[in-house]
Enzyme design. Sequence first.
Site, PDB file in Angstrom:
ATOM      1  CG  HIS A 136     -77.677 -56.142  32.874  1.00  0.00           C
ATOM      2  ND1 HIS A 136     -77.573 -56.917  34.015  1.00  0.00           N
ATOM      3  CD2 HIS A 136     -76.503 -56.296  32.223  1.00  0.00           C
ATOM      4  CE1 HIS A 136     -76.394 -57.497  34.055  1.00  0.00           C
ATOM      5  NE2 HIS A 136     -75.715 -57.153  32.960  1.00  0.00           N
TER       6      HIS A 136
ATOM      7  CD  GLN B 207     -77.714 -61.716  36.489  1.00  0.00           C
ATOM      8  OE1 GLN B 207     -78.150 -62.869  36.534  1.00  0.00           O
ATOM      9  NE2 GLN B 207     -78.424 -60.663  36.865  1.00  0.00           N
TER      10      GLN B 207
END
Length: 147
Positions: A105, A99
Site C-alpha cells: 500500500h 509495514q
Amino acid sequence: MDADNPSGCIFCLILAGQAPGSFVYRGERSAAFMDLHQLTPGHLLVVPTAHAANLAALPPEDGAELFRTAQQLAEALRRSDLRCDGVNFFLADGEAAGQDVFHVHLHVFPRFAGDGFKLSFPPGYGEPTPRVELDDYAAAIRRALDS
C-alpha cells in the site's frame, strides 16, 4: 496473519466489500480509499487489487499502475477543497521498514505548513557519505541486479 496468505488481510476484505472502506477510486489493477488513521485530512491508501504482501510479490505492471493512480490522486488532492500545498508518498516494504499491513500500500497524503507531520532523520544524516562508500554500495546493488 501469514504475510503470504491473503485470508484475513484487511485490505483484501475492504476490496471485497467485507469490511468498510471510503473509496476514492476503483480500477482493474488498483484502488484507493481513505486511511482510517488520517495523518492529514485527505490521507489516502493506494493498493493493488490483487493481493501482494510486499514489493517482491507485486507484478511490475501492478506497481506501475499503483504509482499512476497515486500521481492522479495527488493532483486531485491539490485541486480539492482540502488543504494541500504539497503531497507525500510513503511506502513501507517489510516489517523493518514499518509495514504493518502485509498487502502493498502506498500512502498519499496532503501536506501544508504547520500540519504537524515530521520526518525524523538519524544523527549524522546531513553529512555527505564518502564517495568510496557510495561506490561500494552501488557495486553491491549492481551485483544483485545481475544475479
